[in-house]
Design a protein around this motif. Structure first.
Motif, mmCIF file in Angstrom:
data_model
loop_
_atom_site.group_PDB
_atom_site.id
_atom_site.type_symbol
_atom_site.label_atom_id
_atom_site.label_comp_id
_atom_site.label_asym_id
_atom_site.label_seq_id
_atom_site.Cartn_x
_atom_site.Cartn_y
_atom_site.Cartn_z
ATOM 1 N N ILE A 1 -28.313 -18.473 -17.966
ATOM 2 C CA ILE A 1 -29.035 -18.620 -19.234
ATOM 3 C C ILE A 1 -29.317 -20.084 -19.548
ATOM 4 C CG2 ILE A 1 -28.875 -18.266 -21.728
ATOM 5 C CD1 ILE A 1 -27.669 -15.603 -21.179
ATOM 6 N N GLN A 2 -28.407 -20.979 -19.204
ATOM 7 C CA GLN A 2 -28.638 -22.401 -19.492
ATOM 8 C C GLN A 2 -29.851 -22.908 -18.716
ATOM 9 O OE1 GLN A 2 -24.761 -24.012 -18.578
ATOM 10 N NE2 GLN A 2 -24.279 -24.173 -20.754
ATOM 11 N N GLU A 3 -29.961 -22.545 -17.480
ATOM 12 C CA GLU A 3 -31.115 -22.965 -16.678
ATOM 13 C C GLU A 3 -32.391 -22.317 -17.210
ATOM 14 O OE1 GLU A 3 -32.603 -22.099 -12.210
ATOM 15 O OE2 GLU A 3 -30.555 -22.888 -12.392
ATOM 16 N N PHE A 4 -32.305 -21.049 -17.579
ATOM 17 C CA PHE A 4 -33.457 -20.356 -18.146
ATOM 18 C C PHE A 4 -33.919 -21.035 -19.426
ATOM 19 C CE2 PHE A 4 -35.262 -17.152 -20.982
ATOM 20 C CZ PHE A 4 -36.302 -16.677 -20.203
ATOM 21 N N ALA A 5 -32.971 -21.381 -20.299
ATOM 22 C CA ALA A 5 -33.303 -22.044 -21.561
ATOM 23 C C ALA A 5 -33.935 -23.406 -21.307
ATOM 24 C CB ALA A 5 -32.059 -22.196 -22.426
ATOM 25 N N ALA A 6 -33.385 -24.144 -20.360
ATOM 26 C CA ALA A 6 -33.949 -25.463 -20.046
ATOM 27 C C ALA A 6 -35.388 -25.318 -19.569
ATOM 28 C CB ALA A 6 -33.098 -26.153 -18.983
#
Length: 92
Positions: free
Chosen positions: A64-69
């Motif tokens: 999710i962190q990579e997706f959000a970035a």
């Protein structure tokens, strides 16, 4: 009071005086009111977050962190939000 790397593990009810507790309560209420006013005058915040959540739930990424970035740094995002704001103003 037990701590873990400077973090409280449990509450300390005697840490604040009754006056300080009331001051803290008032501060929290005023902060919540100010935040609500800000969000009501900045519709783009709601559009950003709702769009992000919609995409996240549709795609269900593992990271999710990579997706959000990736989502929030997409160069097309400002234009998408701008178009949505215009559509909402026309519909109102």
């Amino acid at each position: 009071m037990a701590t873990l790397r400077g973090c409280l593990l449990e509450s300390d009810p005697g840490a604040l005086s009754p006056a300080q507790v009331q001051q803290l309560r008032d501060f929290k209420i005023q902060t919540r009111i100010a935040n609500e006013k800000y969000l009501r005058t900045h519709k783009e915040v709601e559009l950003l977050l709702s769009g992000f959540f919609r995409e996240m739930f549709l795609k269900r990424p593992d990271n999710i962190q990579e997706f959000a970035a990736d989502y929030f740094t997409d160069p097309r995002l400002p234009n998408k939000i701008h178009v949505q704001l215009i559509k909402e103003k026309k519909a109102a």
